[in-house]
Write an enzyme that holds these catalytic residues in place. Structure first.
Site, PDB file in Angstrom:
ATOM      1  N   GLY A  87       0.795  -1.227   0.000  1.00  0.00           N
ATOM      2  CA  GLY A  87       0.000   0.000   0.000  1.00  0.00           C
ATOM      3  C   GLY A  87       0.825   1.274   0.000  1.00  0.00           C
ATOM      4  O   GLY A  87       0.289   2.364  -0.205  1.00  0.00           O
TER       5      GLY A  87
ATOM      6  N   CYS B 201     -27.847  -9.186 -16.295  1.00  0.00           N
ATOM      7  CA  CYS B 201     -27.270  -8.715 -17.555  1.00  0.00           C
ATOM      8  C   CYS B 201     -28.225  -9.042 -18.713  1.00  0.00           C
ATOM      9  O   CYS B 201     -28.735 -10.164 -18.812  1.00  0.00           O
ATOM     10  CB  CYS B 201     -25.924  -9.392 -17.782  1.00  0.00           C
ATOM     11  SG  CYS B 201     -25.239  -9.140 -19.442  1.00  0.00           S
TER      12      CYS B 201
ATOM     13  N   CYS C 233     -26.194 -11.939 -21.043  1.00  0.00           N
ATOM     14  CA  CYS C 233     -25.917 -13.303 -20.569  1.00  0.00           C
ATOM     15  C   CYS C 233     -26.874 -13.759 -19.480  1.00  0.00           C
ATOM     16  O   CYS C 233     -26.898 -14.925 -19.115  1.00  0.00           O
ATOM     17  CB  CYS C 233     -24.473 -13.414 -20.092  1.00  0.00           C
ATOM     18  SG  CYS C 233     -24.149 -12.528 -18.562  1.00  0.00           S
TER      19      CYS C 233
ATOM     20  N   CYS D  69     -23.100  -6.798 -18.669  1.00  0.00           N
ATOM     21  CA  CYS D  69     -21.839  -7.012 -17.959  1.00  0.00           C
ATOM     22  C   CYS D  69     -20.768  -6.096 -18.524  1.00  0.00           C
ATOM     23  O   CYS D  69     -20.622  -5.968 -19.739  1.00  0.00           O
ATOM     24  CB  CYS D  69     -21.352  -8.458 -18.134  1.00  0.00           C
ATOM     25  SG  CYS D  69     -22.312  -9.682 -17.255  1.00  0.00           S
TER      26      CYS D  69
ATOM     27  N   CYS E 162     -19.076 -12.150 -19.477  1.00  0.00           N
ATOM     28  CA  CYS E 162     -20.373 -12.156 -20.142  1.00  0.00           C
ATOM     29  C   CYS E 162     -20.432 -13.296 -21.163  1.00  0.00           C
ATOM     30  O   CYS E 162     -21.395 -14.061 -21.223  1.00  0.00           O
ATOM     31  CB  CYS E 162     -20.600 -10.814 -20.827  1.00  0.00           C
ATOM     32  SG  CYS E 162     -22.326 -10.528 -21.293  1.00  0.00           S
TER      33      CYS E 162
END
Lengths: 282, 249, 225
Positions: A29, A238, A241, A263, A269
């Site tokens: 980080g 979605c 899909c 998606c 997808c």
């Protein structure tokens, strides 16, 4: 034509970047300064991510590049082609087959595995900059773990919108120490960073910073006790899909304002659509 | 003893800012440092409050030598046990965030993580400094000078500090606004048992707020004593000049 | 030390630096003692140091030499050599001072102005206000004014608020600077009554009285400066 070095950057530059990467992995980080190079593409096109990818790429790697989850946008296509040409590595659009995935603004829906590396393109690496413009001061704040001001930002969100409205580049704390900006991914993706099996590297070209989240590292999104961290949800699956598990993009389909949600991860997808169609459909 | 300053010296490029300054401050005491611009009073305030290094001398806070204290500890003092009220409220406030967030920041800095209670405390403090809590989501940019100054005070006092530094807290405000602010400060200092060091060129401010006065001229302390001693029976020529030129005692 | 207050070999002059360092002598080799229950009236023409003596004992005027020793919380302290904190503590617990004019503090109600000396000694607010209201009543301040800041009061009302404040907390030594000036006959009598009450409670008083008869009526000794 003069021969271009493997993956475009010269070996000296790659070593410099790798040293920065090692330090970044050692201090999860923490933003490590590095001597960012001019790349044959403009800032904002992922020069930080491209330099990190160039430094870690080996001839045996398989590279996937996504932009907002899609493999087929201009940015993704041109970076993929750049490495196919300068490094001659194999490329793929399938998350599972890639060893290195360079990304802008998304984490793939398919869980990443050990051995994979996710390289993020980062525009502004400093999460404290919103409230403290002085770089000297933000460095001191990181050094002394003075992160109260991050909650001031979230407080402002709730005071203004009634809930934490920050929906991307949502700040998180890595390994209980450094607060960092996970790049402009939707906060939907933040939980995927926590204890992720893959190595996550972040490169900011214009800002000349590299940082990292090593595999299986704790990443906790900041929040309030009475306003806990939450991810986005959709009422509909979605439209392509039918999957209800991924992050959806809103698409306007005509001038009358008709909308559909699909998606954003094109590989996910396609995979979901194939599963739905059944084994014989292919 | 809360604060002990001994033999403090500070020079800028050969120019004397503070020369051999010594004084003590006890809990609940308010000390006014008076003098004209360039007398070194603001430099002294910055040296004591660790915002500026000094060349020699010592400053002890509750027995701890500030010179030997690490940066982290000093900054923690600054946002918990100390407060600093700037002359220009814009230097002490975050102008980009709401009034409520300005007041709540110190609470969040020490780990308060409950939005509702932060907001509750911020509202209470706004009321205490006579700002309508209904305005807590407004930006300080929309506040008048006097309101900003009161907001800055609330932002400092929310952590219940023991020592507060003030640099010309009423400077730049209208006379009627000044009176209200001074009155408010006086009440807060008394109710909270705060110790304070107030830098001012205005003896009326010193008279209303402080129990002791230190008169500075050209970086040196020319006189110090109880506020009424210095105002009613100034000994040094410079103190007599200050008193006679500003105030009818 | 036998006495409650003992001033020895006091030397006080003012040097006016802004007026060619002109020197004004006020006291030279001045001594004085005072015991419990005693009252000393100061008299003499103006400008001879009556008010200055009170300010010197109060600690706001700083003499050049001598000593001002006072019994404070069972110990003898020299006011001239005491630290600022000690002087403040002496003022809080041992010396009461009724000045000629009320120092007006904006926005503080009259009752709290009067109760403040008790509050500073840590007395509970209800108890302090109770005592303050008794005094305000005795000095005939109408009850409807008690909650108002004295800023808008008449001169006489302000002066009576000031006296009430001075008498609010019982003090071993009481300094009175013309407490009866500008008061009507009734209130003058009430103030003198307060002085006598304080004396019989054991306080020592040093006072400047405008009126000779008044001075003689409450003071066991007089000092002409």
């Amino acid at each position: 034509m003069t021969q271009i070095n493997f993956a475009y950057l010269n070996e000296q530059t790659k070593r410099m970047i790798r040293r920065a990467l090692l330090k970044a992995v050692a201090i999860p980080g923490y933003q490590v300064p590095f001597a960012s190079r001019e790349m044959p593409m403009p800032y904002g096109w992922g020069t930080g991510g491209v330099q990190v990818t160039a430094a870690i790429l080996t001839p045996d790697d398989t590279l996937k590049v996504i932009d907002q989850g899609a493999d087929d946008t201009t940015n993704a296509v041109s970076i993929r082609k750049f490495f196919a040409r300068t490094a001659g590595v194999a490329t793929t659009t399938e998350t599972q087959k890639a060893t290195i995935i360079q990304t802008r603004h998304r984490v793939p829906e398919h869980p990443l595995t050990e051995g994979q590396i996710l390289v993020y393109q980062v525009p502004i690496p400093e999460p404290l900059r919103f409230l403290e413009p002085r770089e000297t001061e933000t460095r001191t704040m990181h050094a002394l773990e003075e992160y109260g001001v991050m909650h001031v930002k979230l407080y402002e969100d709730i005071a203004t919108h009634g809930h934490i409205a920050t929906s991307y580049a949502y700040p998180a704390k890595v390994a209980s120490r450094y607060v960092f900006d996970p790049s402009p991914i939707p906060k939907f993706d933040n939980p995927k960073l926590n204890h992720c099996a893959a190595l996550q590297l972040f490169g900011a070209g214009r800002e000349k910073r590299i940082y990292a989240v090593p595999p299986f590292t704790q990443v906790i999104s900041l929040d309030f006790e009475d306003h806990p961290f939450e991810v986005q949800r959709w009422d509909t699956p979605c439209a392509i899909c039918g999957s209800g598990t991924g992050y959806l993009d809103e698409i306007i389909t005509d001038d009358a304002g008709t909308r559909m949600f699909v998606c954003s991860d094109t590989d996910h997808c396609a995979t979901q659509a194939a599963l739905k169609a059944g084994p014989n459909a292919a | 003893m809360l604060l002990e300053v001994k033999g403090l010296n500070k020079r800028y490029e050969g120019q004397v800012a503070c020369e051999d300054v010594s004084f003590d401050l006890w809990p609940g005491e308010v000390l006014a440092i008076v003098g004209e611009s360039g007398s070194g009073k603001t430099s002294l305030l910055k040296c004591i409050s660790t915002q500026l290094g000094f060349d020699s001398g010592t400053v002890h806070y509750k027995g701890a030598d500030l010179g030997a204290m690490g940066e982290a500890a000093k900054r923690e003092l600054m946002r918990t046990q100390w407060g600093f009220v700037h002359q220009d409220a814009r230097d002490g406030l975050r102008m980009g965030v709401s009034a409520g967030a300005n007041v709540g920041e110190r609470l969040m800095a020490v780990g308060e993580r409950h939005y509702g209670s932060i907001r509750q405390t911020a509202a209470e403090w706004m009321a205490r400094v006579e700002i309508d809590p209904a305005r807590m989501d407004e930006s300080p940019r929309q506040f008048s000078g006097g309101m900003r100054q009161r907001l800055q005070i609330a932002r400092n006092l929310v952590s219940r500090p023991q020592l507060i530094f003030m640099d010309e807290p009423t400077g730049g405000l209208d006379v009627s606004v000044q009176a209200r602010l001074l009155d408010l400060l006086r009440g807060l200092v008394r109710d909270m048992g705060l110790a304070a060091i107030v830098v001012t060129h205005d003896l009326a401010v010193a008279k209303l707020l402080s129990s002791r006065i230190m008169v500075m001229q050209k970086g040196r302390v020319v006189e110090q004593g109880l506020t009424d001693q210095v105002l009613e029976d100034p000994q040094a020529a410079y103190s007599q000049l200050l008193v006679s030129s500003v105030l009818q005692v | 030390m036998q006495h409650l207050l003992e001033i020895t070999a006091l030397e006080k002059h003012f040097i006016l630096h802004l007026q060619e360092s002109q020197r004004i002598d006020v006291f030279s080799d001045f001594s004085l003692t005072l015991d419990e229950g005693q009252s000393l009236g100061l008299a003499g023409p103006s400008g001879k140091g009556k008010s200055s003596l009170l300010k010197i004992i109060w600690g706001s005027y700083q003499p050049q030499a001598g000593s001002i020793r006072i019994r404070h919380r069972g110990e003898v302290v020299d006011i001239m050599r005491a630290s600022p904190r000690e002087v403040l503590d002496i003022r809080r617990h041992t010396i009461g001072y009724v000045t000629q004019f009320l120092r007006v503090i904006p926005r503080v109600p009259a009752i709290d102005v009067v109760a403040e000396p008790l509050l500073e000694r840590g007395v509970a607010p209800e108890k302090a206000r109770q005592r303050a209201s008794e005094l305000l009543e005795r000095l005939s301040i109408p009850e409807k004014l008690w909650k108002l800041p004295p800023l808008t009061f008449s001169g006489g009302e302000q002066q009576r608020v000031n006296i009430a404040r001075g008498f609010c907390a019982p003090s071993p030594v009481l300094l009175l600077d013309e407490p009866t000036a500008s008061l009507d006959a009734l209130n003058r009598a009430r103030v003198l009554e307060l002085v006598r009450d304080a004396l019989s409670a054991g306080s020592a008083v040093i006072g400047i009285f405008h009126d000779e008869a008044e001075r003689l009526s409450v003071c066991s000794r007089s000092l002409i400066l």
